[in-house]
Design an enzyme around this catalytic site. Structure first.
Site, PDB file in Angstrom:
ATOM      1  N   GLY A   7       0.865  -1.187   0.000  1.00  0.00           N
ATOM      2  CA  GLY A   7       0.000   0.000   0.000  1.00  0.00           C
ATOM      3  C   GLY A   7       0.892   1.223   0.000  1.00  0.00           C
ATOM      4  O   GLY A   7       1.196   1.783   1.060  1.00  0.00           O
ATOM      5  N   LEU A  11       0.012   6.802   4.157  1.00  0.00           N
ATOM      6  CA  LEU A  11       0.691   6.306   5.362  1.00  0.00           C
ATOM      7  C   LEU A  11       1.796   5.308   5.027  1.00  0.00           C
ATOM      8  O   LEU A  11       2.853   5.306   5.681  1.00  0.00           O
ATOM      9  CB  LEU A  11      -0.306   5.665   6.326  1.00  0.00           C
ATOM     10  CG  LEU A  11      -1.200   6.621   7.119  1.00  0.00           C
ATOM     11  CD1 LEU A  11      -1.881   5.876   8.265  1.00  0.00           C
ATOM     12  CD2 LEU A  11      -0.451   7.818   7.676  1.00  0.00           C
ATOM     13  N   ARG A  35       2.304  -0.188 -12.298  1.00  0.00           N
ATOM     14  CA  ARG A  35       2.550   0.747 -11.178  1.00  0.00           C
ATOM     15  C   ARG A  35       4.022   0.713 -10.774  1.00  0.00           C
ATOM     16  O   ARG A  35       4.617   1.730 -10.444  1.00  0.00           O
ATOM     17  CB  ARG A  35       1.686   0.377  -9.960  1.00  0.00           C
ATOM     18  CG  ARG A  35       0.212   0.355 -10.232  1.00  0.00           C
ATOM     19  CD  ARG A  35      -0.488   1.647  -9.947  1.00  0.00           C
ATOM     20  NE  ARG A  35      -0.381   2.084  -8.568  1.00  0.00           N
ATOM     21  CZ  ARG A  35      -0.539   3.335  -8.175  1.00  0.00           C
ATOM     22  NH1 ARG A  35      -0.790   4.276  -9.069  1.00  0.00           N
ATOM     23  NH2 ARG A  35      -0.461   3.671  -6.902  1.00  0.00           N
ATOM     24  N   ALA A 129      -1.259  12.252   6.762  1.00  0.00           N
ATOM     25  CA  ALA A 129      -0.454  12.437   5.543  1.00  0.00           C
ATOM     26  C   ALA A 129      -1.392  12.386   4.353  1.00  0.00           C
ATOM     27  O   ALA A 129      -2.466  11.786   4.413  1.00  0.00           O
ATOM     28  CB  ALA A 129       0.597  11.334   5.439  1.00  0.00           C
ATOM     29  N   ARG A 131      -1.342  12.466  -0.265  1.00  0.00           N
ATOM     30  CA  ARG A 131      -0.551  12.502  -1.499  1.00  0.00           C
ATOM     31  C   ARG A 131      -0.739  13.845  -2.167  1.00  0.00           C
ATOM     32  O   ARG A 131      -1.850  14.363  -2.210  1.00  0.00           O
ATOM     33  CB  ARG A 131      -0.971  11.377  -2.430  1.00  0.00           C
ATOM     34  CG  ARG A 131      -0.250  10.096  -2.040  1.00  0.00           C
ATOM     35  CD  ARG A 131      -0.592   8.975  -2.967  1.00  0.00           C
ATOM     36  NE  ARG A 131      -1.921   8.467  -2.658  1.00  0.00           N
ATOM     37  CZ  ARG A 131      -2.423   7.384  -3.215  1.00  0.00           C
ATOM     38  NH1 ARG A 131      -1.732   6.718  -4.101  1.00  0.00           N
ATOM     39  NH2 ARG A 131      -3.616   6.958  -2.895  1.00  0.00           N
ATOM     40  N   LYS A 187     -11.691   5.176  18.745  1.00  0.00           N
ATOM     41  CA  LYS A 187     -11.504   5.962  17.513  1.00  0.00           C
ATOM     42  C   LYS A 187     -12.699   5.748  16.592  1.00  0.00           C
ATOM     43  O   LYS A 187     -13.194   6.701  15.971  1.00  0.00           O
ATOM     44  CB  LYS A 187     -10.196   5.527  16.837  1.00  0.00           C
ATOM     45  CG  LYS A 187      -9.878   6.201  15.524  1.00  0.00           C
ATOM     46  CD  LYS A 187      -8.885   7.317  15.697  1.00  0.00           C
ATOM     47  CE  LYS A 187      -8.723   8.247  14.514  1.00  0.00           C
ATOM     48  NZ  LYS A 187      -8.352   7.599  13.270  1.00  0.00           N
ATOM     49  N   ASN A 191     -15.135   8.660  15.215  1.00  0.00           N
ATOM     50  CA  ASN A 191     -15.348   8.825  13.778  1.00  0.00           C
ATOM     51  C   ASN A 191     -16.838   8.692  13.425  1.00  0.00           C
ATOM     52  O   ASN A 191     -17.326   9.387  12.539  1.00  0.00           O
ATOM     53  CB  ASN A 191     -14.529   7.800  12.983  1.00  0.00           C
ATOM     54  CG  ASN A 191     -13.042   8.120  12.949  1.00  0.00           C
ATOM     55  OD1 ASN A 191     -12.230   7.282  12.628  1.00  0.00           O
ATOM     56  ND2 ASN A 191     -12.669   9.344  13.290  1.00  0.00           N
ATOM     57  N   ASN A 205     -15.669  20.177  10.667  1.00  0.00           N
ATOM     58  CA  ASN A 205     -15.961  19.551  11.969  1.00  0.00           C
ATOM     59  C   ASN A 205     -16.618  20.559  12.909  1.00  0.00           C
ATOM     60  O   ASN A 205     -17.538  20.222  13.657  1.00  0.00           O
ATOM     61  CB  ASN A 205     -14.674  18.998  12.587  1.00  0.00           C
ATOM     62  CG  ASN A 205     -14.134  17.823  11.794  1.00  0.00           C
ATOM     63  OD1 ASN A 205     -14.780  17.335  10.868  1.00  0.00           O
ATOM     64  ND2 ASN A 205     -12.934  17.357  12.133  1.00  0.00           N
ATOM     65  N   SER A 255     -12.076  13.220   7.468  1.00  0.00           N
ATOM     66  CA  SER A 255     -11.527  12.399   6.376  1.00  0.00           C
ATOM     67  C   SER A 255     -12.643  11.885   5.471  1.00  0.00           C
ATOM     68  O   SER A 255     -12.486  11.803   4.248  1.00  0.00           O
ATOM     69  CB  SER A 255     -10.712  11.235   6.942  1.00  0.00           C
ATOM     70  OG  SER A 255     -11.501  10.504   7.847  1.00  0.00           O
TER      71      SER A 255
HETATM   72  P1  NAD Z   1      -4.149   5.622   0.575  1.00  0.00           P
HETATM   73  O1  NAD Z   1      -5.369   5.449  -0.262  1.00  0.00           O
HETATM   74  O2  NAD Z   1      -3.382   6.887   0.480  1.00  0.00           O
HETATM   75  O3  NAD Z   1      -3.119   4.440   0.276  1.00  0.00           O
HETATM   76  C1  NAD Z   1      -3.500   3.114   0.111  1.00  0.00           C
HETATM   77  C2  NAD Z   1      -2.645   2.539  -1.020  1.00  0.00           C
HETATM   78  O4  NAD Z   1      -2.836   1.138  -1.060  1.00  0.00           O
HETATM   79  C3  NAD Z   1      -2.989   3.083  -2.411  1.00  0.00           C
HETATM   80  O5  NAD Z   1      -1.818   3.546  -3.024  1.00  0.00           O
HETATM   81  C4  NAD Z   1      -3.526   1.854  -3.144  1.00  0.00           C
HETATM   82  O6  NAD Z   1      -3.251   1.875  -4.542  1.00  0.00           O
HETATM   83  C5  NAD Z   1      -2.760   0.758  -2.431  1.00  0.00           C
HETATM   84  N1  NAD Z   1      -3.342  -0.585  -2.599  1.00  0.00           N
HETATM   85  C6  NAD Z   1      -4.608  -0.983  -2.419  1.00  0.00           C
HETATM   86  N2  NAD Z   1      -4.735  -2.302  -2.698  1.00  0.00           N
HETATM   87  C7  NAD Z   1      -3.506  -2.732  -3.058  1.00  0.00           C
HETATM   88  C8  NAD Z   1      -2.972  -3.985  -3.481  1.00  0.00           C
HETATM   89  N3  NAD Z   1      -3.754  -5.075  -3.584  1.00  0.00           N
HETATM   90  N4  NAD Z   1      -1.654  -4.071  -3.784  1.00  0.00           N
HETATM   91  C9  NAD Z   1      -0.858  -2.983  -3.701  1.00  0.00           C
HETATM   92  N5  NAD Z   1      -1.302  -1.764  -3.313  1.00  0.00           N
HETATM   93  C10 NAD Z   1      -2.600  -1.643  -2.992  1.00  0.00           C
HETATM   94  O7  NAD Z   1      -4.595   5.335   2.075  1.00  0.00           O
HETATM   95  P2  NAD Z   1      -4.043   6.008   3.423  1.00  0.00           P
HETATM   96  O8  NAD Z   1      -4.588   7.379   3.541  1.00  0.00           O
HETATM   97  O9  NAD Z   1      -2.595   5.785   3.548  1.00  0.00           O
HETATM   98  O10 NAD Z   1      -4.835   5.133   4.504  1.00  0.00           O
HETATM   99  C11 NAD Z   1      -4.488   3.803   4.857  1.00  0.00           C
HETATM  100  C12 NAD Z   1      -5.286   3.469   6.113  1.00  0.00           C
HETATM  101  O11 NAD Z   1      -4.815   4.325   7.170  1.00  0.00           O
HETATM  102  C13 NAD Z   1      -6.795   3.744   5.988  1.00  0.00           C
HETATM  103  O12 NAD Z   1      -7.520   2.785   6.693  1.00  0.00           O
HETATM  104  C14 NAD Z   1      -6.958   5.118   6.633  1.00  0.00           C
HETATM  105  O13 NAD Z   1      -8.240   5.349   7.176  1.00  0.00           O
HETATM  106  C15 NAD Z   1      -5.909   5.044   7.740  1.00  0.00           C
HETATM  107  N6  NAD Z   1      -5.411   6.356   8.183  1.00  0.00           N
HETATM  108  C16 NAD Z   1      -4.946   7.266   7.265  1.00  0.00           C
HETATM  109  C17 NAD Z   1      -4.444   8.489   7.726  1.00  0.00           C
HETATM  110  C18 NAD Z   1      -3.910   9.511   6.753  1.00  0.00           C
HETATM  111  O14 NAD Z   1      -3.594  10.626   7.196  1.00  0.00           O
HETATM  112  N7  NAD Z   1      -3.762   9.253   5.485  1.00  0.00           N
HETATM  113  C19 NAD Z   1      -4.435   8.772   9.103  1.00  0.00           C
HETATM  114  C20 NAD Z   1      -4.888   7.812  10.008  1.00  0.00           C
HETATM  115  C21 NAD Z   1      -5.386   6.596   9.532  1.00  0.00           C
HETATM  116  O1  KPL Z   2     -10.196  11.104  12.690  1.00  0.00           O
HETATM  117  C1  KPL Z   2     -10.878  12.004  12.270  1.00  0.00           C
HETATM  118  C2  KPL Z   2     -11.244  11.969  10.833  1.00  0.00           C
HETATM  119  O2  KPL Z   2     -11.509  13.015  10.230  1.00  0.00           O
HETATM  120  O3  KPL Z   2     -11.265  10.846  10.294  1.00  0.00           O
HETATM  121  C3  KPL Z   2     -11.386  13.061  13.207  1.00  0.00           C
HETATM  122  C4  KPL Z   2     -10.628  14.341  13.023  1.00  0.00           C
HETATM  123  C5  KPL Z   2     -11.184  12.590  14.646  1.00  0.00           C
HETATM  124  C6  KPL Z   2     -12.849  13.311  13.024  1.00  0.00           C
HETATM  125  O4  KPL Z   2     -13.580  12.155  13.302  1.00  0.00           O
END
Ligand code: NAD
Ligand code: KPL
Length: 308
Positions: A7, A11, A35, A129, A131, A187, A191, A205, A255
């Site tokens: 992935g 993150l 890819r 984080a 992209r 969490k 959410n 929010n 989110s």
């Molecule tokens: P994202 O969509 O940015 O990244 C996921 C990646 O996984 C994508 O690039 C996608 O192409 C890849 N992917 C999916 N299936 C695949 C496969 N079979 N083989 C290879 N690659 C594959 O997601 P993210 O924002 O990094 O979130 C990941 C998890 O973390 C989610 O559950 C999200 O809710 C949680 N999360 C994200 C954040 C954040 O700030 N981004 C913060 C807290 C929690």
């Molecule tokens: O985690 C969050 C989200 O946006 O997914 C917060 C900021 C806690 C709101 O539920």
């Protein structure tokens, strides 16, 4: 011993870049050879921190690579993890360890059921984080937007793994948590109380401060659910915490709001969907939560987005 990160999104790249810069061996697993070619043309990934971009030539591969996997960070969305783990399952070495970095609940159990031979460590993160879609190499350019913390734990075995030292060395703020399920439930409840309403009221929010009564009733129902699911600690002062988060993040879009606004699939099934399924499983009537789920499903259907 190398880490594999499956992935290469927000993150996944954030973790891979920090491991790589600390000298910890790490490989990114890309979805397919197209890819992988695109990633190799970009020459690696870029992490932007406090406006400073740094390049990390983390090696890439596809799931078809033959090398065994001992330590895997699964960093895709909850709805993608089952197919993602199926693709690398034959490569998992005996005693392999997986870190499941998904929001919500339900996907972790589904992964564990598919790979009973592996140790599954659950994670809950407040790091942020995204992209940088505007940049030419946006696919592989990740902006570290919110410093936070990651809790890790294993509901079946509370011994911390030795590789936590890799995270320490890489400056990934973390803590081993013997109550990881409680953290994930809390969490999830936060959410569920915030994200769907921000979508339905099309607000930041902070806009939820105009819907206090609805948020309070939702929190009361979520509290009942947490008690029924054996998670009383996750229910403690939930409403006060939700109000605190609403105020602290008043200017932000949740989110889920961001996902819907950008036409991306949400993780509804692992948040509100999971909460409603758990209520049903326990024979618990939670009318406001059920109605909220129904409204959100209808909204997503109207937007042409998956609603389960
Ligand atoms: P994202 O969509 O940015 O990244 C996921 C990646 O996984 C994508 O690039 C996608 O192409 C890849 N992917 C999916 N299936 C695949 C496969 N079979 N083989 C290879 N690659 C594959 O997601 P993210 O924002 O990094 O979130 C990941 C998890 O973390 C989610 O559950 C999200 O809710 C949680 N999360 C994200 C954040 C954040 O700030 N981004 C913060 C807290 C929690
Ligand atoms: O985690 C969050 C989200 O946006 O997914 C917060 C900021 C806690 C709101 O539920």
């Amino acid at each position: 011993m190398s880490w594999h990160v499956l992935g290469a999104g927000s993150l996944g790249c954030l973790w891979a870049a920090r491991l790589a810069r600390a000298g910890v061996p790490v490989q990114l697993i890309l979805r397919d050879s197209a890819r992988l070619d695109a990633y190799q043309r970009a020459g690696g990934l870029t992490l932007v921190e406090q406006g400073q971009a740094r390049h990390y030539p983390v090696p890439g591969q596809t799931a078809a690579d033959p090398a065994p996997i001992q330590r895997l960070l699964l960093a895709c969305k909850a709805y993608d993890v089952e197919s993602a783990i199926a693709a690398v399952k034959p490569r998992l070495a005996p005693g392999a360890e997986l870190v499941l970095l998904q929001n919500g609940l339900g996907s972790q159990e589904a992964v564990a059921a598919r790979v009973p031979q592996a140790r599954c460590i659950l994670a809950s993160s407040t790091e942020g984080a995204f992209r940088d879609g505007a940049a030419p190499d946006g696919e592989w350019r990740v902006v570290f937007a919110g410093h936070g913390h990651t809790w890790l734990g294993d509901p079946l075995d509370d011994h911390p793994p030795a590789w936590l030292a890799d995270l320490e060395r890489s400056g990934i703020p973390h803590q081993w948590s013997p109550d990881i399920l409680s953290r994930l439930w809390r969490k999830l409840a936060l959410n569920c109380a915030i994200n769907p309403l921000t979508v339905l009221y099309a607000c930041r929010n902070g806009g939820l401060s105009e819907h206090r009564a609805e948020v309070a009733t939702l929190c009361a129902e979520l509290g009942q659910l947490l008690h029924s699911c054996g998670q009383p600690a996750a229910a403690q002062d939930l409403y006060a915490d939700v109000q605190r988060v609403i105020q602290a993040t008043a200017a932000n879009y949740s989110s889920m709001h961001q996902d819907v606004a950008q036409g991306r699939r949400t993780e509804i099934a692992y948040l509100l969907g999971h909460a409603c399924a758990a209520a049903q499983h326990h024979g618990l009537a939670l009318p406001l939560l059920a109605a909220l789920h129904e409204r959100l499903v209808q909204h997503l259907d109207a937007c042409g987005l998956p609603s389960h």
